[in-house]
Design a protein around this motif. Structure first.
Motif, PDB file in Angstrom:
ATOM      1  N   VAL A 139     -11.849   9.208  16.809  1.00 14.16           N
ATOM      2  CA  VAL A 139     -13.192   8.614  16.769  1.00 14.16           C
ATOM      3  C   VAL A 139     -13.344   7.763  15.515  1.00 14.16           C
ATOM      4  O   VAL A 139     -13.843   6.631  15.572  1.00 14.16           O
ATOM      5  CB  VAL A 139     -14.292   9.713  16.824  1.00 14.16           C
ATOM      6  CG1 VAL A 139     -15.653   9.156  16.443  1.00 14.16           C
ATOM      7  CG2 VAL A 139     -14.351  10.333  18.214  1.00 14.16           C
ATOM      8  N   VAL A 140     -12.885   8.297  14.369  1.00 21.59           N
ATOM      9  CA  VAL A 140     -12.980   7.547  13.112  1.00 21.59           C
ATOM     10  C   VAL A 140     -12.134   6.279  13.193  1.00 21.59           C
ATOM     11  O   VAL A 140     -12.594   5.188  12.825  1.00 21.59           O
ATOM     12  CB  VAL A 140     -12.564   8.432  11.908  1.00 21.59           C
ATOM     13  CG1 VAL A 140     -12.481   7.604  10.633  1.00 21.59           C
ATOM     14  CG2 VAL A 140     -13.549   9.587  11.739  1.00 21.59           C
ATOM     15  N   GLN A 141     -10.916   6.412  13.700  1.00 19.80           N
ATOM     16  CA  GLN A 141     -10.021   5.254  13.808  1.00 19.80           C
ATOM     17  C   GLN A 141     -10.600   4.191  14.747  1.00 19.80           C
ATOM     18  O   GLN A 141     -10.620   3.009  14.419  1.00 19.80           O
ATOM     19  CB  GLN A 141      -8.645   5.690  14.295  1.00 19.80           C
ATOM     20  CG  GLN A 141      -7.655   4.539  14.402  1.00 19.80           C
ATOM     21  CD  GLN A 141      -6.291   4.983  14.914  1.00 19.80           C
ATOM     22  OE1 GLN A 141      -5.983   6.172  14.941  1.00 19.80           O
ATOM     23  NE2 GLN A 141      -5.483   4.036  15.324  1.00 19.80           N
ATOM     24  N   LEU A 142     -11.061   4.615  15.914  1.00 20.20           N
ATOM     25  CA  LEU A 142     -11.643   3.664  16.864  1.00 20.20           C
ATOM     26  C   LEU A 142     -12.909   3.023  16.284  1.00 20.20           C
ATOM     27  O   LEU A 142     -13.175   1.849  16.520  1.00 20.20           O
ATOM     28  CB  LEU A 142     -11.953   4.351  18.191  1.00 20.20           C
ATOM     29  CG  LEU A 142     -10.745   4.737  19.039  1.00 20.20           C
ATOM     30  CD1 LEU A 142     -11.171   5.638  20.197  1.00 20.20           C
ATOM     31  CD2 LEU A 142     -10.038   3.497  19.552  1.00 20.20           C
ATOM     32  N   GLY A 143     -13.673   3.810  15.545  1.00 20.99           N
ATOM     33  CA  GLY A 143     -14.854   3.269  14.887  1.00 20.99           C
ATOM     34  C   GLY A 143     -14.474   2.157  13.927  1.00 20.99           C
ATOM     35  O   GLY A 143     -15.078   1.077  13.941  1.00 20.99           O
ATOM     36  N   GLU A 144     -13.456   2.419  13.095  1.00 20.03           N
ATOM     37  CA  GLU A 144     -12.990   1.410  12.142  1.00 20.03           C
ATOM     38  C   GLU A 144     -12.491   0.158  12.858  1.00 20.03           C
ATOM     39  O   GLU A 144     -12.789  -0.961  12.444  1.00 20.03           O
ATOM     40  CB  GLU A 144     -11.890   1.990  11.258  1.00 20.03           C
ATOM     41  CG  GLU A 144     -12.392   2.994  10.250  1.00 20.03           C
ATOM     42  CD  GLU A 144     -11.275   3.686   9.474  1.00 20.03           C
ATOM     43  OE1 GLU A 144     -10.067   3.436   9.761  1.00 20.03           O
ATOM     44  OE2 GLU A 144     -11.604   4.493   8.587  1.00 20.03           O
ATOM     45  N   GLU A 145     -11.740   0.356  13.946  1.00 12.98           N
ATOM     46  CA  GLU A 145     -11.220  -0.775  14.719  1.00 12.98           C
ATOM     47  C   GLU A 145     -12.334  -1.627  15.315  1.00 12.98           C
ATOM     48  O   GLU A 145     -12.148  -2.804  15.595  1.00 12.98           O
ATOM     49  CB  GLU A 145     -10.300  -0.277  15.840  1.00 12.98           C
ATOM     50  CG  GLU A 145      -8.990   0.293  15.351  1.00 12.98           C
ATOM     51  CD  GLU A 145      -8.175   0.928  16.465  1.00 12.98           C
ATOM     52  OE1 GLU A 145      -8.554   0.826  17.654  1.00 12.98           O
ATOM     53  OE2 GLU A 145      -7.141   1.550  16.143  1.00 12.98           O
ATOM     54  N   ASN A 146     -13.502  -1.016  15.518  1.00  9.77           N
ATOM     55  CA  ASN A 146     -14.635  -1.732  16.097  1.00  9.77           C
ATOM     56  C   ASN A 146     -15.686  -2.113  15.060  1.00  9.77           C
ATOM     57  O   ASN A 146     -16.804  -2.496  15.401  1.00  9.77           O
ATOM     58  CB  ASN A 146     -15.268  -0.882  17.203  1.00  9.77           C
ATOM     59  CG  ASN A 146     -14.418  -0.871  18.454  1.00  9.77           C
ATOM     60  OD1 ASN A 146     -14.494  -1.767  19.272  1.00  9.77           O
ATOM     61  ND2 ASN A 146     -13.562   0.132  18.585  1.00  9.77           N
ATOM     62  N   GLY A 147     -15.332  -1.975  13.763  1.00  5.11           N
ATOM     63  CA  GLY A 147     -16.210  -2.432  12.694  1.00  5.11           C
ATOM     64  C   GLY A 147     -17.224  -1.408  12.194  1.00  5.11           C
ATOM     65  O   GLY A 147     -18.194  -1.785  11.536  1.00  5.11           O
ATOM     66  N   TYR A 148     -17.016  -0.131  12.475  1.00  7.30           N
ATOM     67  CA  TYR A 148     -17.939   0.913  12.041  1.00  7.30           C
ATOM     68  C   TYR A 148     -17.242   1.791  11.010  1.00  7.30           C
ATOM     69  O   TYR A 148     -16.035   2.012  11.091  1.00  7.30           O
ATOM     70  CB  TYR A 148     -18.418   1.750  13.233  1.00  7.30           C
ATOM     71  CG  TYR A 148     -19.138   0.910  14.244  1.00  7.30           C
ATOM     72  CD1 TYR A 148     -20.475   0.578  14.074  1.00  7.30           C
ATOM     73  CD2 TYR A 148     -18.473   0.406  15.350  1.00  7.30           C
ATOM     74  CE1 TYR A 148     -21.136  -0.220  14.994  1.00  7.30           C
ATOM     75  CE2 TYR A 148     -19.123  -0.393  16.274  1.00  7.30           C
ATOM     76  CZ  TYR A 148     -20.451  -0.703  16.093  1.00  7.30           C
ATOM     77  OH  TYR A 148     -21.092  -1.503  16.999  1.00  7.30           O
ATOM     78  N   SER A 149     -18.030   2.299  10.063  1.00  6.68           N
ATOM     79  CA  SER A 149     -17.451   3.094   8.995  1.00  6.68           C
ATOM     80  C   SER A 149     -18.174   4.425   8.845  1.00  6.68           C
ATOM     81  O   SER A 149     -19.384   4.457   8.615  1.00  6.68           O
ATOM     82  CB  SER A 149     -17.532   2.304   7.678  1.00  6.68           C
ATOM     83  OG  SER A 149     -17.012   3.073   6.630  1.00  6.68           O
TER      84      SER A 149
END
Length: 93
Positions: free
Chosen positions: A36-46
């Motif tokens: 979830v964290v990785q996908l969030g980062e890939e989509n511009g979320y931190s």
């Protein structure tokens, strides 16, 4: 700010079938959080793994609560959706 990012990412996931499938395929809770964290980062979320885990726990708590309709049904306040025909025998039906 992280809570806002998580809410926005939750919306992204709810609209993206491919992301949903990736996440559904994960059985290990720790791996799920990491993904979830990785996908969030890939989509511009931190957000941190701890923040993601906390948000997921809150979602789980919300899902554990019964809706008003469910409560009424459990409490006997709702009519069954289907009725079983009654047969009369004797003087009382």
């Amino acid at each position: 700010m992280a809570k806002e990012s998580l809410e926005q990412f939750k919306q992204v996931i709810s609209n993206d079938v491919a992301l949903q499938e990736k996440l559904r395929a994960i059985a290990n809770p720790d791996t799920f959080i990491e993904q979830v964290v990785q996908l969030g980062e890939e989509n511009g979320y931190s957000f941190t793994p701890e923040e993601a885990a906390e948000a997921l726990a809150e979602i789980g708590d919300e899902e554990d609560e019964l809706s008003t309709e469910q409560l009424a049904s459990v409490a006997g306040g709702a009519k069954p959706e289907t009725t079983v025909p009654q047969t009369c025998s004797g003087t009382w039906c």
